[in-house]
Write a protein that holds these residues in place. Sequence first.
Motif, PDB file in Angstrom:
ATOM      1  N   VAL A   1       0.836  -1.205   0.000  1.00  0.00           N
ATOM      2  CA  VAL A   1       0.000   0.000   0.000  1.00  0.00           C
ATOM      3  C   VAL A   1       0.872   1.256   0.000  1.00  0.00           C
ATOM      4  CG1 VAL A   1      -1.638   1.334   1.387  1.00  0.00           C
ATOM      5  CG2 VAL A   1      -2.003  -1.116   1.046  1.00  0.00           C
ATOM      6  N   ILE A   2       1.927   1.238   0.790  1.00  0.00           N
ATOM      7  CA  ILE A   2       2.833   2.399   0.832  1.00  0.00           C
ATOM      8  C   ILE A   2       3.477   2.616  -0.531  1.00  0.00           C
ATOM      9  CG2 ILE A   2       5.014   3.245   1.786  1.00  0.00           C
ATOM     10  CD1 ILE A   2       4.170   1.919   4.452  1.00  0.00           C
ATOM     11  N   LEU A   3       3.970   1.546  -1.164  1.00  0.00           N
ATOM     12  CA  LEU A   3       4.621   1.695  -2.468  1.00  0.00           C
ATOM     13  C   LEU A   3       3.644   2.170  -3.543  1.00  0.00           C
ATOM     14  CD1 LEU A   3       6.992  -1.402  -2.591  1.00  0.00           C
ATOM     15  CD2 LEU A   3       7.615   1.013  -2.409  1.00  0.00           C
ATOM     16  N   ILE A   4       2.437   1.646  -3.539  1.00  0.00           N
ATOM     17  CA  ILE A   4       1.448   2.092  -4.527  1.00  0.00           C
ATOM     18  C   ILE A   4       1.138   3.567  -4.340  1.00  0.00           C
ATOM     19  CG2 ILE A   4      -0.982   1.878  -5.188  1.00  0.00           C
ATOM     20  CD1 ILE A   4      -0.671  -1.149  -4.753  1.00  0.00           C
ATOM     21  N   THR A   5       1.002   4.000  -3.095  1.00  0.00           N
ATOM     22  CA  THR A   5       0.727   5.412  -2.821  1.00  0.00           C
ATOM     23  C   THR A   5       1.870   6.298  -3.314  1.00  0.00           C
ATOM     24  OG1 THR A   5      -0.534   4.766  -0.864  1.00  0.00           O
ATOM     25  CG2 THR A   5       0.153   7.057  -1.002  1.00  0.00           C
ATOM     26  N   VAL A   6       3.097   5.901  -3.026  1.00  0.00           N
ATOM     27  CA  VAL A   6       4.256   6.685  -3.468  1.00  0.00           C
ATOM     28  C   VAL A   6       4.336   6.702  -4.994  1.00  0.00           C
ATOM     29  CG1 VAL A   6       6.780   6.746  -3.489  1.00  0.00           C
ATOM     30  CG2 VAL A   6       5.560   6.342  -1.353  1.00  0.00           C
ATOM     31  N   PHE A   7       4.140   5.547  -5.620  1.00  0.00           N
ATOM     32  CA  PHE A   7       4.213   5.476  -7.082  1.00  0.00           C
ATOM     33  C   PHE A   7       3.136   6.334  -7.731  1.00  0.00           C
ATOM     34  CE2 PHE A   7       6.401   1.045  -7.421  1.00  0.00           C
ATOM     35  CZ  PHE A   7       7.552   1.599  -6.885  1.00  0.00           C
ATOM     36  N   GLU A   8       1.937   6.347  -7.170  1.00  0.00           N
ATOM     37  CA  GLU A   8       0.874   7.171  -7.739  1.00  0.00           C
ATOM     38  C   GLU A   8       1.183   8.652  -7.591  1.00  0.00           C
ATOM     39  OE1 GLU A   8      -2.635   5.756  -5.781  1.00  0.00           O
ATOM     40  OE2 GLU A   8      -3.036   4.279  -7.358  1.00  0.00           O
ATOM     41  N   LYS A   9       1.730   9.059  -6.459  1.00  0.00           N
ATOM     42  CA  LYS A   9       2.059  10.474  -6.254  1.00  0.00           C
ATOM     43  C   LYS A   9       3.190  10.929  -7.168  1.00  0.00           C
ATOM     44  CE  LYS A   9       0.426  11.025  -1.552  1.00  0.00           C
ATOM     45  NZ  LYS A   9       0.759  11.349  -0.162  1.00  0.00           N
TER      46      LYS A   9
END
Length: 53
Positions: free
Chosen positions: A37-45
């Motif tokens: 979840v953290i990586l997906i959030t960072v990648f989306e931002k």
Amino acid sequence: MILGYFLFEGVLYGFVPSLVNIPANAVQAVAGIIIGVILITVFEKQNIIKLLK
């Protein structure tokens, strides 16, 4: 995942000894979800996901 590991280890080592690994497998599953979840959030931002498409 936890059930899969339990069944596999149960066939390999016996079902009673494989009970010991259930908490460790649960921690691994929860950690994987949190990190994902953290990586997906960072990648989306950072718009990395759009670059990969």
